[in-house]
Write a protein that holds these residues in place. Structure first.
Motif, PDB file in Angstrom:
ATOM      1  N   SER A 281       8.835  -2.842   0.295  1.00 21.08           N
ATOM      2  CA  SER A 281      10.222  -2.476  -0.009  1.00 21.08           C
ATOM      3  C   SER A 281      10.480  -0.993   0.202  1.00 21.08           C
ATOM      4  CB  SER A 281      10.595  -2.894  -1.437  1.00 21.08           C
ATOM      5  OG  SER A 281       9.829  -2.171  -2.360  1.00 21.08           O
ATOM      6  N   THR A 282       9.455  -0.159   0.074  1.00 23.59           N
ATOM      7  CA  THR A 282       9.689   1.281   0.265  1.00 23.59           C
ATOM      8  C   THR A 282       9.465   1.719   1.716  1.00 23.59           C
ATOM      9  OG1 THR A 282       7.421   1.708  -0.465  1.00 23.59           O
ATOM     10  CG2 THR A 282       9.149   1.938  -2.116  1.00 23.59           C
TER      11      THR A 282
ATOM     12  N   GLU B 283       5.775  -3.599  -3.301  1.00 27.07           N
ATOM     13  CA  GLU B 283       6.323  -2.245  -3.436  1.00 27.07           C
ATOM     14  C   GLU B 283       6.223  -1.481  -2.104  1.00 27.07           C
ATOM     15  OE1 GLU B 283       3.796   0.704  -4.480  1.00 27.07           O
ATOM     16  OE2 GLU B 283       5.434   1.975  -3.774  1.00 27.07           O
TER      17      GLU B 283
ATOM     18  N   GLN C  78       2.215  -7.145  -6.582  1.00 22.53           N
ATOM     19  CA  GLN C  78       3.265  -6.161  -6.866  1.00 22.53           C
ATOM     20  C   GLN C  78       3.114  -4.945  -5.952  1.00 22.53           C
ATOM     21  OE1 GLN C  78       2.429  -5.724 -11.049  1.00 22.53           O
ATOM     22  NE2 GLN C  78       4.007  -7.209 -11.667  1.00 22.53           N
TER      23      GLN C  78
END
Lengths: 370, 160
Positions: A86-87, A83, A79
């Protein structure tokens, strides 16, 4: 270009890849690239969010989750990797393949898909690169792969032949600014070995070779720099051979101190009994004008030109190592000539600017072609 | 349903976890890691819930468009692979009805069926070999960080 730099270990841990990365990333930032580093905690008490000279770092317990077979922790790591992808929205992922951290990259390939540049530092000779392996999936997922030596390339092609179509060798670069060689002496020959004191590094072979050398050169001494699980065994070997007055164990030292130690040595020995991909100490020794005596293994044959910048000998043979070291001690002028040739070769073949230029070009090419 | 048609996770040799719709499974004995997504994860839930192959097929047919034979084959293949990998074993003792997922479901209206995709059991056989390949510099050749394998730790604990 926004680059996600994935490496199992990073500052403040300082091994070969990490030391190189600390110079590599600022140099690439100067070329206009922006980095985010994803790494592990490396068994230290470190913050999950960090910054080192303007380089953002995110740490996750990647390796601990796997070695502990801790699935909830693996979930957090997957995860976390997702994360960050994606950021940060990288234009390119540069993955340093050294440990199974690549599993987390493979598991999150679908998140903000971006091209991957993979760097291999290790010979994978006995590994399977089938589709049922992390190695195989990582190799298949990479848009381009760089290897640190021809030895690593040759090994990778054996386990995954298709890689030859989209890969290249980029030798690690040596930044020689501010490091000057001191003259060789040989009045009291100093032999140096640097590396982890583990069996595959072959320091037991060096100690046996040194026992023969001391019989011929009673003033000779051996300095072993590094630490590891074999240290006690090696210390006992030194006692058994009655070499305790001539052999010193310096323990682990900061990588920045290594050039100073090399500068005090007359001969540097790399007795690896495994295909050492591209040992930094052999590059540093050459850069500092030291002849190197090394096992004919892995990338060592690409660093050392046998008989011109040092000697390559059969691994596992203390007598061969002894004869090569003894020859250099007996022929100081020739040893100095080899040292000069070694320095010239390292500057020409393993230069820093060439290294940075190569990666800058590859970053643009891989990102644009993908 | 015959008891021999029920399966259970091969504990304690196997651990598993559902992570965002993906099942991650570890065969501790072999050191192999597995992953199931989509229909694979769904079949896994039904299998470990004690449903038989016909029950699983019936359940899937209420949720997916597809040929019954294709779905039957896919379920049988998946169960066969899970058995071959030592992940599940036949549940000889069987389970009581209240321990099992229901084989039949009552439809509470029109369900938009999705296209059935053949499930894939992804496998990673070299995870722990890679740990040994390049041990961190100040540790030994047994790997990093030299922890006893197979000892789960507290969730959220970090490697410090």
């Amino acid at each position: 270009m926004r680059v996600l730099y994935i490496s199992a270990f990073f500052w403040p841990h300082l091994g070969g890849i990490e030391t190189l990365s600390l110079k590599f990333l600022p140099a690439m930032q100067d070329r206009g690239h922006q980095f985010m580093v994803i790494t592990s905690f490396a068994n230290r008490d470190l913050p999950a969010h960090d910054d080192h000279d303007g380089i953002l770092i995110r740490r996750f317990p990647f390796l601990k989750a796997i070695s502990g077979r801790n699935l909830p922790l693996m979930r957090k790591c997957i995860q976390g990797m997702a994360e960050v992808k994606s950021t940060f929205k990288p234009d390119l992922v540069h993955l340093q393949m050294s440990a199974p951290i690549s599993y987390y990259h493979v598991k999150t390939l679908h998140v903000n898909p971006s091209p991957t540049l993979l760097t291999l530092h290790t010979c994978f000779g006995e590994f399977d690169a089938g589709v049922d392996t992390v190695l195989g999936q990582t190799l298949r997922a990479a848009n381009w792969t760089t290897m640190v030596s021809e030895a690593v390339m040759s090994d990778a092609v054996k386990v995954y032949p298709e890689i030859s179509k989209r890969s290249s060798v980029v030798y690690n670069g040596m930044d020689y600014a501010g490091i000057s060689p001191e003259p060789l002496d040989f009045s009291q020959p100093c032999v140096l070995g640097v590396g982890r004191l583990i069996r595959r590094k072959g320091f037991d072979i060096l100690i046996n070779a040194f026992a023969l050398l001391r019989d011929r050169f009673p003033q000779a001494h051996l300095l072993l720099v590094g630490d590891g699980t074999e240290r006690k065994i090696l210390e006992q070997q030194v006692l058994d051979l009655d070499l305790q007055d001539s052999v010193r164990f310096a323990g682990q030292v900061h990588p920045q101190q290594v050039p100073n130690l090399i500068n005090k040595a007359d001969v540097v020995v790399v007795p690896s009994r495994f295909p050492d991909p591209l040992p930094t100490v052999a590059l540093e020794a050459g850069l500092l004008g030291r002849p190197v005596v090394a096992a004919r293994m892995g990338g060592l044959g690409e660093i050392i030109v046998d008989g011109k910048t040092g000697f390559l000998v059969d691994p596992e043979s203390p007598r061969n190592f002894f004869e090569a070291i003894s020859y250099l001690c007996s022929h100081p002028q020739e040893a100095m000539k080899m040292g000069r040739a070694a320095r010239s070769r390292i500057k020409n073949v393993f230069g820093w600017d060439r290294y940075i230029d190569s990666y800058d070009t590859l970053y643009h090419r891989v990102a644009n072609e993908s | 349903m015959e008891k021999s048609n029920q399966f259970r996770v091969n504990t304690p040799r196997v651990i598993h976890e559902m992570i965002d719709g993906e099942v991650i499974i570890v065969n501790l004995e072999k050191g192999h890691y597995y992953s199931l997504l989509g229909t694979g994860a769904e079949i896994w839930e039904y299998v470990i819930g004690g449903m038989s192959t016909p029950e699983i097929v019936s359940r899937l047919l209420t949720r997916y468009e597809g040929d019954r034979k294709d779905i039957e084959d896919a379920v049988e293949n998946m169960i066969s692979k899970l058995q071959t990998e030592g992940i599940i074993v036949q549940d000889v003792a069987g389970r009581d009805a209240d321990e099992r997922l229901a084989g039949e479901v009552e439809s509470d209206g029109e369900i938009t069926k999705k296209v059935f995709t053949i499930p894939v059991l992804e496998k990673y056989t070299d995870m722990e070999d890679l740990l040994l390949l390049d041990p961190i510099h100040e540790t030994d050749e047994t790997g990093w960080p030299n922890m006893a394998l197979g000892v789960p730790e507290e969730e959220g604990q970090i490697d410090r």
